[in-house]
Design an enzyme around this catalytic site. Structure first.
Site, PDB file in Angstrom:
ATOM      1  N   SER A 136     -30.140 -38.434  28.711  1.00 46.82           N
ATOM      2  CA  SER A 136     -30.674 -39.415  27.773  1.00 46.82           C
ATOM      3  C   SER A 136     -30.399 -38.952  26.334  1.00 46.82           C
ATOM      4  O   SER A 136     -29.254 -38.631  25.996  1.00 46.82           O
ATOM      5  CB  SER A 136     -32.174 -39.617  28.038  1.00 46.82           C
ATOM      6  OG  SER A 136     -32.674 -40.752  27.381  1.00 46.82           O
ATOM      7  N   ASP A 290     -30.298 -47.513  36.721  1.00 45.77           N
ATOM      8  CA  ASP A 290     -30.645 -47.299  35.308  1.00 45.77           C
ATOM      9  C   ASP A 290     -30.307 -48.547  34.506  1.00 45.77           C
ATOM     10  O   ASP A 290     -29.138 -48.914  34.356  1.00 45.77           O
ATOM     11  CB  ASP A 290     -29.865 -46.093  34.775  1.00 45.77           C
ATOM     12  CG  ASP A 290     -30.356 -45.608  33.412  1.00 45.77           C
ATOM     13  OD1 ASP A 290     -31.071 -46.364  32.732  1.00 45.77           O
ATOM     14  OD2 ASP A 290     -30.009 -44.480  33.033  1.00 45.77           O
ATOM     15  N   HIS A 319     -33.888 -45.043  35.014  1.00 44.07           N
ATOM     16  CA  HIS A 319     -33.473 -44.012  34.066  1.00 44.07           C
ATOM     17  C   HIS A 319     -34.176 -42.678  34.331  1.00 44.07           C
ATOM     18  O   HIS A 319     -33.578 -41.611  34.185  1.00 44.07           O
ATOM     19  CB  HIS A 319     -33.761 -44.499  32.648  1.00 44.07           C
ATOM     20  CG  HIS A 319     -33.298 -43.576  31.571  1.00 44.07           C
ATOM     21  ND1 HIS A 319     -31.969 -43.242  31.392  1.00 44.07           N
ATOM     22  CD2 HIS A 319     -33.985 -42.898  30.601  1.00 44.07           C
ATOM     23  CE1 HIS A 319     -31.845 -42.423  30.367  1.00 44.07           C
ATOM     24  NE2 HIS A 319     -33.059 -42.186  29.875  1.00 44.07           N
TER      25      HIS A 319
END
Length: 343
Positions: A136, A290, A319
């Site tokens: 991320s 995701d 995610h």
């Protein structure tokens, strides 16, 4: 429990925005021992609301008998600039004046975060990094650093991340900031300002971190006569309360804006040219479910990073799968290090 360590930059930090932070401290954790060849360093870049204690938030991947075991590796994780876990951020008093900036904290970019990492690396006298890993926002930092210092890293592992933060991701972040800023206490610039807004922002964020299937698995009703007070209601409230207990609204706003700035192609001739500068052996991992960083974004990374390999985790956790699916991540890492991926 390993305690945080602290490094203070020797000079003011000039930010990409043109502003300057006169006094900068970086909190960090290290685990294990640097070997005689200095070739066992694993550097972890963490995501939005995490801290530098990677053993705490990435169990199953880091720790005793895990893939990244401190008995084998010298593991470094630095708390990002702008955070509230020991590094300089919106609630940090200026040591010279005592002033706290709150909502006036300057705009940080991912490149500013990497600048702080790099100065810490030099302080630690780390000459070579075996593996740089992040997911991320952590993956965004890792990509930036691998572009800036292509000869520093032997291996690069990025999960659920992208080359440029998408309009979709920016819109999610803006929705969260609007929720925070709609809380009138945010403008009071106090340590507890904007807490109810932050609670709502976290509930918004969870919709992008998880998936339809994940909510169905974990929050479905166990009886069929419910008409109010659903499990999904209480889950959103619980998650909002958890974040308020450990974070603050000003840091959340600042770091979400940092994520929005991410674009490896800025002033480098575009994304493809920037990614083409990476020299580390690279593993890019996507997650089937995701919706915030869809697999197409990781596939783009793998296409443009020379020699990169791409793998996809089949997960219902969206995610957040990059924090949860440690067995799958370990499997792909073992294949990556053993050179068993086919190009």
């Amino acid at each position: 429990m390993v305690d945080s360590q602290f490094f203070t930059l020797s000079h003011p930090l000039a930010l990409e925005s043109g502003a300057t932070l006169p006094h900068v401290q970086v909190a960090y954790h290290t685990y294990g021992t640097l070997n005689a060849n200095h070739d066992n360093v694993v550097w972890v870049c963490h995501a939005l609301t995490a801290n530098s204690n990677v053993l705490e938030w990435w169990p199953g991947l880091f720790g005793e008998n895990c893939h990244f075991d401190p008995a084998e590796y010298f593991i470094v994780c630095a708390n990002i600039l702008g955070s509230c876990y020991g590094s300089t951020g919106p609630l940090t008093p200026d040591p010279a004046t005592g002033e706290v900036l709150f909502s006036r904290f300057p705009l940080l970019t991912v490149r500013d975060m990497v600048t702080a990492h790099e100065q810490l690396r030099q302080h630690l006298r780390v000459r070579k990094i075996h593996t740089l890993i992040g997911g991320s926002l952590g993956g965004q930092q890792a990509l930036e650093w691998a572009i800036q210092q292509p000869d520093l890293f032997g291996n690069l592992v990025v999960l659920a991340t992208n080359a440029q933060h998408s309009p979709w991701g920016i819109a999610f972040n803006e929705a969260q900031r609007l929720a925070i800023q709609a809380d009138s206490t945010y403008n009071q610039n106090t340590p507890t300002g904007g807490q109810q807004g932050l609670r709502a922002a976290r509930a918004i964020a969870l919709l992008s971190y998880r998936s339809y299937e994940a909510y169905g698995l974990t929050q479905a009703e166990t009886v069929d006569d419910t008409i109010d007070g659903f499990r999904a209601n209480s889950y959103q409230q619980y998650q909002g309360d958890k974040l308020v207990a450990r974070f603050n609204a000003y840091t959340y706003v600042a770091l979400s804006k940092t994520m929005d700035t991410h674009n490896v192609g800025r002033s480098r001739g575009g994304i493809a040219a920037a990614l083409g500068q990476i020299r580390a052996r690279t593993l890019v991992l996507g997650i089937t479910s995701d919706v915030l960083f869809p697999p197409s974004e990781q596939q783009l990374l793998a296409r443009h990073i020379p020699g990169a390999v791409y793998a996809e985790m089949d997960s219902q956790y969206g995610h957040d799968g990059f924090l949860i699916e440690t067995d799958q991540i370990t499997h792909f890492l073992e294949r990556f290090y053993a050179h068993t991926f086919a190009h």
